[in-house]
Motif scaffolding. Sequence first.
Motif, PDB file in Angstrom:
ATOM      1  N   ALA A  57       0.821  -1.209   0.000  1.00 13.96           N
ATOM      2  CA  ALA A  57       0.000   0.000   0.000  1.00 13.96           C
ATOM      3  C   ALA A  57       0.860   1.267   0.000  1.00 13.96           C
ATOM      4  N   THR A  58       0.328   2.326  -0.549  1.00 13.95           N
ATOM      5  CA  THR A  58       0.989   3.631  -0.492  1.00 13.95           C
ATOM      6  C   THR A  58       1.218   4.009   0.967  1.00 13.95           C
ATOM      7  N   GLY A  59       2.427   4.495   1.242  1.00 12.58           N
ATOM      8  CA  GLY A  59       2.785   4.869   2.603  1.00 12.58           C
ATOM      9  C   GLY A  59       3.371   3.728   3.409  1.00 12.58           C
ATOM     10  N   SER A  60       3.502   2.561   2.800  1.00 13.15           N
ATOM     11  CA  SER A  60       4.037   1.380   3.473  1.00 13.15           C
ATOM     12  C   SER A  60       5.316   0.917   2.799  1.00 13.15           C
ATOM     13  N   ALA A  61       5.921  -0.118   3.364  1.00 11.88           N
ATOM     14  CA  ALA A  61       7.156  -0.663   2.804  1.00 11.88           C
ATOM     15  C   ALA A  61       7.225  -2.162   3.070  1.00 11.88           C
ATOM     16  N   LYS A  62       7.924  -2.870   2.195  1.00 12.47           N
ATOM     17  CA  LYS A  62       8.195  -4.297   2.359  1.00 12.47           C
ATOM     18  C   LYS A  62       9.646  -4.563   1.994  1.00 12.47           C
ATOM     19  N   LEU A  63      10.203  -5.628   2.546  1.00 11.97           N
ATOM     20  CA  LEU A  63      11.621  -5.932   2.382  1.00 11.97           C
ATOM     21  C   LEU A  63      11.823  -7.225   1.600  1.00 11.97           C
ATOM     22  N   THR A  64      12.845  -7.204   0.734  1.00 11.35           N
ATOM     23  CA  THR A  64      13.271  -8.401  -0.002  1.00 11.35           C
ATOM     24  C   THR A  64      14.784  -8.504   0.093  1.00 11.35           C
ATOM     25  N   GLY A  65      15.298  -9.591  -0.420  1.00  7.60           N
ATOM     26  CA  GLY A  65      16.742  -9.724  -0.553  1.00  7.60           C
ATOM     27  C   GLY A  65      17.257  -8.790  -1.631  1.00  7.60           C
ATOM     28  N   GLY A  66      18.576  -8.626  -1.659  1.00  5.01           N
ATOM     29  CA  GLY A  66      19.197  -7.736  -2.637  1.00  5.01           C
ATOM     30  C   GLY A  66      19.632  -8.426  -3.916  1.00  5.01           C
ATOM     31  N   TYR A  67      19.703  -9.756  -3.900  1.00  4.35           N
ATOM     32  CA  TYR A  67      20.083 -10.551  -5.064  1.00  4.35           C
ATOM     33  C   TYR A  67      21.409 -10.097  -5.650  1.00  4.35           C
ATOM     34  N   ALA A  68      21.477  -9.663  -6.898  1.00  2.00           N
ATOM     35  CA  ALA A  68      22.758  -9.310  -7.525  1.00  2.00           C
ATOM     36  C   ALA A  68      23.252  -7.909  -7.150  1.00  2.00           C
ATOM     37  N   LEU A  69      22.518  -7.200  -6.331  1.00  2.08           N
ATOM     38  CA  LEU A  69      22.932  -5.873  -5.878  1.00  2.08           C
ATOM     39  C   LEU A  69      24.003  -6.000  -4.791  1.00  2.08           C
ATOM     40  N   PRO A  70      24.838  -4.977  -4.610  1.00  4.09           N
ATOM     41  CA  PRO A  70      25.786  -5.018  -3.496  1.00  4.09           C
ATOM     42  C   PRO A  70      25.106  -4.852  -2.130  1.00  4.09           C
ATOM     43  N   ALA A  71      23.887  -4.339  -2.100  1.00  7.08           N
ATOM     44  CA  ALA A  71      23.123  -4.202  -0.860  1.00  7.08           C
ATOM     45  C   ALA A  71      22.546  -5.559  -0.460  1.00  7.08           C
ATOM     46  N   THR A  72      22.502  -5.810   0.829  1.00  6.01           N
ATOM     47  CA  THR A  72      21.942  -7.066   1.336  1.00  6.01           C
ATOM     48  C   THR A  72      20.438  -7.135   1.108  1.00  6.01           C
ATOM     49  N   TYR A  73      19.759  -6.009   1.337  1.00  9.75           N
ATOM     50  CA  TYR A  73      18.302  -5.955   1.228  1.00  9.75           C
ATOM     51  C   TYR A  73      17.858  -4.815   0.325  1.00  9.75           C
TER      52      TYR A  73
END
Length: 169
Positions: A57-73
Amino acid sequence: MTAVMSVRRADITTMAVDAIVNAANESLLGGGGVDGAIHRAAGPGLQDECETLHGCATGSAKLTGGYALPATYVIHAVGPVWHGGDRGEALALASAYEAAIVLAQEHRCRTVAFPSISTGIYGYPKAQAAEVAVRSVARALASAPYVEEVTFCAYDDEDLAIYRGILSR
């Protein structure tokens, strides 16, 4: 310890931080701008995981893995579409930034990088969005002791100047 907030001009997809924030749409299935760039750089695993989240929803957030990105999430934060400022846009934008910091705290992220949420195709005026971003992140950090460093990732020189001005106050 108080978290440090800074700005730098960079490609958010190259930032080696614990979490990058994606300026996502409600579907979480990719789009244009920073959202599309993050999906392309992360690879197909990100899309696959996003499909299991059933949107956000707008105004919310969810987390995933970073996959091929240098960031973990990747923290997918959904900001509002700008309709002139009289439809609760500032509250929804603040909520998206705050929700991202809550997820960063929950997942023990020490370093987080944010793009300027809602200022691309969603049309939020850059200076107003940056004011909301800095104010809401600062407020959320008061309840997020694990987060040590927040970087606002400027897309261009205009964004860089806007954030530098706000952060220097």
